[in-house]
Design a protein around this motif. Structure first.
Motif, PDB file in Angstrom:
ATOM      1  N   ARG A  56       0.660  -1.350  -0.001  1.00 36.97           N
ATOM      2  CA  ARG A  56      -0.077   0.100  -0.126  1.00 36.97           C
ATOM      3  C   ARG A  56       0.915   1.162  -0.005  1.00 36.97           C
ATOM      4  O   ARG A  56       0.380   2.446  -0.435  1.00 36.97           O
ATOM      5  N   GLU A  57       1.970   1.197   0.273  1.00 33.04           N
ATOM      6  CA  GLU A  57       2.971   2.485   0.434  1.00 33.04           C
ATOM      7  C   GLU A  57       3.478   2.613  -0.920  1.00 33.04           C
ATOM      8  O   GLU A  57       3.650   3.977  -1.158  1.00 33.04           O
ATOM      9  N   TYR A  58       3.293   1.886  -1.889  1.00 32.87           N
ATOM     10  CA  TYR A  58       3.742   2.194  -3.380  1.00 32.87           C
ATOM     11  C   TYR A  58       2.554   2.986  -4.111  1.00 32.87           C
ATOM     12  O   TYR A  58       2.474   2.314  -5.459  1.00 32.87           O
ATOM     13  N   THR A  59       2.164   4.169  -3.880  1.00 32.16           N
ATOM     14  CA  THR A  59       1.149   4.708  -4.403  1.00 32.16           C
ATOM     15  C   THR A  59       1.593   5.196  -5.468  1.00 32.16           C
ATOM     16  O   THR A  59       0.665   5.597  -6.672  1.00 32.16           O
ATOM     17  N   GLU A  60       2.779   5.503  -5.825  1.00 32.23           N
ATOM     18  CA  GLU A  60       3.302   6.295  -7.054  1.00 32.23           C
ATOM     19  C   GLU A  60       3.626   5.246  -8.276  1.00 32.23           C
ATOM     20  O   GLU A  60       4.149   5.423  -9.319  1.00 32.23           O
ATOM     21  N   GLU A  66       3.460  -1.782 -13.007  1.00 33.32           N
ATOM     22  CA  GLU A  66       2.475  -2.848 -12.257  1.00 33.32           C
ATOM     23  C   GLU A  66       2.193  -4.182 -13.172  1.00 33.32           C
ATOM     24  O   GLU A  66       2.248  -5.109 -12.766  1.00 33.32           O
ATOM     25  N   ARG A 154      -2.979  -2.640  -1.980  1.00 28.41           N
ATOM     26  CA  ARG A 154      -3.051  -1.455  -2.896  1.00 28.41           C
ATOM     27  C   ARG A 154      -3.928  -1.459  -3.773  1.00 28.41           C
ATOM     28  O   ARG A 154      -4.585  -0.412  -4.139  1.00 28.41           O
ATOM     29  N   SER A 157      -7.621  -1.327  -2.363  1.00 25.87           N
ATOM     30  CA  SER A 157      -7.839   0.097  -1.767  1.00 25.87           C
ATOM     31  C   SER A 157      -7.976   1.185  -2.918  1.00 25.87           C
ATOM     32  O   SER A 157      -8.300   2.253  -2.390  1.00 25.87           O
ATOM     33  N   GLU A 158      -8.211   0.925  -4.068  1.00 26.65           N
ATOM     34  CA  GLU A 158      -8.328   2.040  -5.003  1.00 26.65           C
ATOM     35  C   GLU A 158      -9.971   2.504  -4.989  1.00 26.65           C
ATOM     36  O   GLU A 158     -10.817   1.633  -4.322  1.00 26.65           O
ATOM     37  N   LYS A 159     -10.286   3.424  -5.484  1.00 24.86           N
ATOM     38  CA  LYS A 159     -11.711   4.041  -5.569  1.00 24.86           C
ATOM     39  C   LYS A 159     -12.578   3.109  -6.216  1.00 24.86           C
ATOM     40  O   LYS A 159     -12.359   2.312  -7.080  1.00 24.86           O
TER      41      LYS A 159
END
Length: 205
Positions: A56-60, A66, A154, A157-159
């Motif tokens: 989840r920390e790798y939002t960038e 990916e 991650r 947790s997307e919208k």
């Protein structure tokens, strides 16, 4: 004896794990040696890549990064586990395979389905599932289920609009390949879905 390659697909929270375990038990009860794999993961190297993809920390993380990470994890899984098992006549049930990348990265991320398959033809070495079961579930229901189970990764947790594109993307994939992809209503009971799966399996064994 020819091995059987089955993949289980669907949005997050669609009940794949439950149906995979029931199918594994069915194969074993009928004398078929069976292994379960998951994506990303299934080998020591692939599980390490999984830790990067879902962190989840790798939002960038760039969308192409990916996609390539998924393909890398898949390449190791195919080479180390799936091909040897199929060559030995075993049944392989994979919790997700290339169709997931086509939906999540190709459609929901907008990278294009053909891009995904072009990259993954190298990762899979031409091996593709004999049958794919799609557990079709409304995105809102799936995410609500996941939130009740554990902390979201991650992608989970997307919208919501992302998850809506995923759910619709799976339906698009099923329409593109109706011979291989069996679309199942994941709002039905566990027993009803399992019975439908077994009916299809018996027709190909």
């Amino acid at each position: 004896m020819k091995g059987i390659f089955i993949s289980m697909e669907g949005p997050d929270g669609s009940g794949k794990s439950t149906q995979i375990e029931l199918l594994r038990k069915y194969f074993i009860d009928n004398g078929k040696d069976c292994i379960i794999t998951r994506e990303p993961g299934g080998t020591r190297i692939s599980e390490a890549v999984r830790g990067i993809i879902l962190n989840r920390e790798y939002t960038e993380m760039d969308y192409m990064t990916e996609l390539l990470l998924y393909a890398s994890a898949r390449a190791q899984l195919v080479s180390e586990v799936i091909i040897p098992a199929l060559d030995e006549g075993k049944c392989v049930i994979s919790d997700r395979f290339v169709d997931s990348s086509a939906v999540y990265q190709g459609i929901a991320r907008g990278l294009g389905i053909e891009t995904v398959y072009e990259i993954n033809k190298y990762a899979t070495k031409g091996r593709f599932p004999d049958k794919t079961f799609l557990l079709d579930l409304p995105a809102e229901v799936g995410i609500a289920r996941k939130k009740n189970q554990a902390e979201l990764d991650r992608l989970e947790s997307e919208k919501m609009d992302f998850h809506l594109r995923v759910a619709e993307g799976y339906r698009e994939m099923a329409a593109r390949d109706p011979e291989r992809i069996v679309r199942l209503d994941a709002t039905k009971s566990v027993e009803e879905i399992h019975a439908q799966i077994i009916e299809v399996i018996n027709s190909i064994m």
